[in-house]
Design an enzyme around this catalytic site. Structure first.
Site, PDB file in Angstrom:
ATOM      1  N   GLU A 267       0.798  -1.222   0.000  1.00 19.38           N
ATOM      2  CA  GLU A 267       0.000   0.000   0.000  1.00 19.38           C
ATOM      3  C   GLU A 267       0.832   1.274   0.000  1.00 19.38           C
ATOM      4  O   GLU A 267       0.334   2.357  -0.295  1.00 19.38           O
ATOM      5  CB  GLU A 267      -0.975   0.002   1.191  1.00 19.38           C
ATOM      6  N   ASP A 309      21.160  19.769 -30.621  1.00 18.47           N
ATOM      7  CA  ASP A 309      21.469  20.796 -31.607  1.00 18.47           C
ATOM      8  C   ASP A 309      22.883  21.289 -31.311  1.00 18.47           C
ATOM      9  O   ASP A 309      23.348  21.217 -30.175  1.00 18.47           O
ATOM     10  CB  ASP A 309      20.453  21.936 -31.485  1.00 18.47           C
ATOM     11  N   ASP A 570      17.535  24.650 -27.896  1.00 18.80           N
ATOM     12  CA  ASP A 570      17.112  25.924 -27.298  1.00 18.80           C
ATOM     13  C   ASP A 570      16.406  26.868 -28.260  1.00 18.80           C
ATOM     14  O   ASP A 570      16.006  27.960 -27.873  1.00 18.80           O
ATOM     15  CB  ASP A 570      18.325  26.650 -26.696  1.00 18.80           C
ATOM     16  N   ASP A 574      13.821  23.853 -32.589  1.00 17.61           N
ATOM     17  CA  ASP A 574      13.991  22.640 -31.790  1.00 17.61           C
ATOM     18  C   ASP A 574      12.698  22.174 -31.135  1.00 17.61           C
ATOM     19  O   ASP A 574      12.636  21.069 -30.590  1.00 17.61           O
ATOM     20  CB  ASP A 574      15.044  22.872 -30.695  1.00 17.61           C
ATOM     21  N   ASN A 638       6.245 -14.046   3.852  1.00 18.40           N
ATOM     22  CA  ASN A 638       5.478 -14.134   5.096  1.00 18.40           C
ATOM     23  C   ASN A 638       4.093 -14.738   4.868  1.00 18.40           C
ATOM     24  O   ASN A 638       3.628 -15.603   5.628  1.00 18.40           O
ATOM     25  CB  ASN A 638       5.331 -12.753   5.739  1.00 18.40           C
TER      26      ASN A 638
END
Length: 658
Positions: A267, A309, A570, A574, A638
């Site tokens: 959980e 680039d 940038d 791009d 377990n």
């Protein structure tokens, strides 16, 4: 109010109080209660609540309320941690500012987009976002990319004229532009009509839920969660049947089965994932890296190909003009003057090459008047201005040498205009190639006399007289070579996607000591089928003379080959690649459209931080996997032990609250 002066600051403040901030409430801006309530719809929490309801139905009220308390405690802890993490991430995102050029009190000022109000006069230039729904009042070859709204791949031309054809869609009206679009090329001025939720984009956001592409890790976590749930229910059903048959007590068998279901449920997994991602984002922020989307940290760790680039990413973006020469390669001040006039009077895409020309030397402009301009675009790769000087009109063009050569009929040498034959064209191409091999970025300058006309178009860029070259130097960043070596050591392939020619790309690779595996040009890419491109890109690391759509095509081909692709860019060209990549990375001084599209923003021009980000992404991934392995193995160990023990013990070895 004078429409040409824009609003006064006092009037703008009054309208801001009425219209509110110019922003769209995103899915992250929902109330704290909404996020808290949403936690209860987690499949793992639903499992606990289902078990509690069954316990109540069987009269096991104490057990049921203990289970409900566990579920609520898990939700509260998860909510507190995730809410704090989301607030921290929001603070980081707020550091990335998107602005617009607005006229206030008659003066142009840069303002955050959220402060724009109806009635504002704004400028639209290449690379900028359209900040609101606007009406065009002035345009010069203005092209708007509306793909986010209409799905159209190609930019649409906008002008001051209204559509003469009745259309059901306002997007088709040439004198309207809308929030959510961006300026591909050209220049314009506009008056803001609507802002924020009142815009078409705002209405669209209300009507449709925004689709978010899941990362590979998110898909994996979701698959694991549902696998656990399916396996748990099968195992619980099997244990219930076995215990019911062998013990004969259906109620006890059901209670024990529910206990096994709770024991198998991880959980805390959603909280662990969010906390790890938030911690990774905060650690990266200390290294001046802004994570706009938490899930993108995982893609940093999974990335195996980084495309970049060249200009401004591998180079320092501090361009200087070093040569201005004629057709014989000799320095000539007339070439510099023509280049200066072109750069001074162009009002479109702001770029470093123009700044380098303007900073080199100034010229007297008293006898010169600007008439018009033809803005740059990535198909022609040329921009032109039309000026009037001493009573004559002249068109001055500046752009990629190969494009100028195609459009030139003559050339200028020692004040004489001579015919440009094939032999001379080859000599010019040789000079251009030599400059490129030396690492210079080269532009060609040309001009022609032109008559007065109502409208100038790129069809007028013909029969030019070639004047000469201007050459620029843009050295590589000191950190680039080491950053690329670090990437390679992490198993990440590096590929250059550049608009420059092959020789310039080879020169920068030589300086950065990047081995060249193969070179592919834009024209050849257009001739290749998707299959052939996918085959070639694996063996190629230099892609030259690319336009924005070709860059995007390469990114998508790499993704089809199964790579997790990052893209570092940038510029306005791009943006398609940043969006197409699994991980879009930009810098703080990038164009607005690049910053808006990218998921990661670098605040400093230090590429070595990318390797740190990859390591952080992999560490975050490893921590989450550790929890999954540890939690799942211990839970299963377990619970299976308990299931086996129940067959031999005369009592229930475990109840749901345990």
């Amino acid at each position: 109010m004078d429409i040409n002066q824009g609003l006064s600051q006092i009037e703008a403040n009054r309208r801001f109080l009425i219209s509110g901030p110019n922003e769209i409430t995103s899915r992250d801006k929902k109330s704290a209660f909404y996020h808290f309530a949403k936690k209860f719809f987690n499949p793992l929490i639903i499992t606990l609540i289902f078990v509690a309801i069954i316990s109540l139905a069987l009269g096991e009220q104490i057990n049921a309320w203990i289970i409900i308390a566990i579920a609520i405690l898990s939700v509260v802890l998860s909510f507190i941690q995730e809410y704090n993490a989301s607030r921290a991430a929001e603070k980081l995102r707020s550091m990335v500012k998107i602005t617009a050029r607005v006229y206030r009190d008659g003066q142009p000022v840069e303002l955050p987009i959220r402060e724009i109000v109806p009635g504002d006069k704004i400028e639209l230039t290449a690379g900028k976002m359209v900040p609101a729904d606007v009406k065009i009042t002035k345009s010069n070859d203005l092209y708007i990319n509306q793909s986010a709204l209409t799905g159209e791949s190609f930019p649409v031309k906008k002008s001051v004229q209204e559509s003469s054809v009745n259309s059901s869609s306002s997007y088709e009206n040439p004198n309207l532009a809308f929030m959510g679009s961006s300026v591909a090329s050209g220049f314009g001025e506009a008056i803001v009509l609507k802002t924020g939720a009142a815009t078409e984009f705002g209405k669209l956001s209300k009507e449709t839920a925004q689709v978010v592409n899941e990362t590979a890790f998110q898909k994996g976590i979701n698959r694991f969660t549902w696998l656990m749930i399916r396996f748990t229910f099968l195992l619980v059903f099997f244990i219930f049947v076995v215990n019911a048959i062998f013990k004969g007590n259906i109620i006890e068998a059901l209670l024990f089965s529910l206990a096994i279901a709770i024991g198998l449920t991880p959980e805390m997994l959603p909280m662990i994932v969010t906390i790890n991602l938030a911690k990774g984002a905060i650690d990266m922020a200390r290294k001046k890296v802004i994570i706009k989307e938490l899930a993108s940290i995982q893609n940093f760790g999974a990335m195996d190909v980084l495309c970049a680039d060249k200009t401004g990413t591998l180079t320092i973006n501090d361009i200087v003009l070093v040569k201005h020469c004629d057709a014989n390669g000799k320095e000539n001040d007339e070439i510099l003057r023509l280049a200066f006039l072109n750069s001074y009077y162009q009002s479109g895409l702001e770029n470093l090459l123009d700044n380098a020309i303007l900073n080199y030397r100034t010229f007297d402009l008293t006898a010169i008047k600007k008439i018009d301009e033809l803005p740059f675009d990535f198909n022609r790769r040329i921009m032109s201005v039309i000026i009037e000087e001493n009573g004559f009109l002249k068109l001055i063009s500046k752009g990629a040498p190969e494009e100028i050569f195609k459009r030139s009929k003559n050339y200028l040498l020692d004040g004489k205009i001579l015919s440009l034959d094939e032999e001379m064209k080859k000599r010019l191409e040789k000079i251009y190639e030599q400059f490129s091999q030396e690492g210079f970025r080269v532009l060609a300058i040309a001009s022609r006399k032109i008559g007065s006309q109502e409208d100038y178009t790129d069809d007028d860029e013909k029969e030019l007289t070639f004047a000469g070259f201007v050459a620029f130097l843009d050295p590589p960043k000191p950190t680039a070579a080491n950053a690329i070596r670090q990437m390679n050591s992490l198993g990440i392939k590096f590929k250059i996607l550049s608009g420059d020619n092959e020789f310039v790309c080879r020169k920068i690779c030589s300086e950065l000591k990047i081995p060249i595996d193969g070179v592919l040009g834009g024209e050849e890419i257009d001739r290749l089928s998707d299959f052939d491109l996918e085959r070639k890109i694996e063996k190629t690391n230099i892609f030259s003379r690319l336009n924005p759509l070709q860059k995007e095509k390469i990114i998508k081909a790499l993704k089809r080959k199964g790579h997790t692709v990052g893209y570092l860019g940038d510029g306005v060209n791009d943006a398609p690649s940043l969006k197409a990549a699994d991980l879009g990375i930009s810098v703080d001084n990038a164009t607005d459209i690049a910053k808006e599209t990218a998921q990661i923003i670098l605040l400093e021009k230090n590429l070595e931080v990318l390797a740190d980000c990859v390591a952080e992404g992999r560490k975050t991934f490893a921590n989450i996997i550790k929890y999954i392995k540890m939690g799942s193995s211990s839970n299963f160990g377990n619970m299976i032990s308990m299931a086996g023990a129940s067959l031999f013990l005369p009592f229930l070895p475990m109840l749901p609250p345990q």
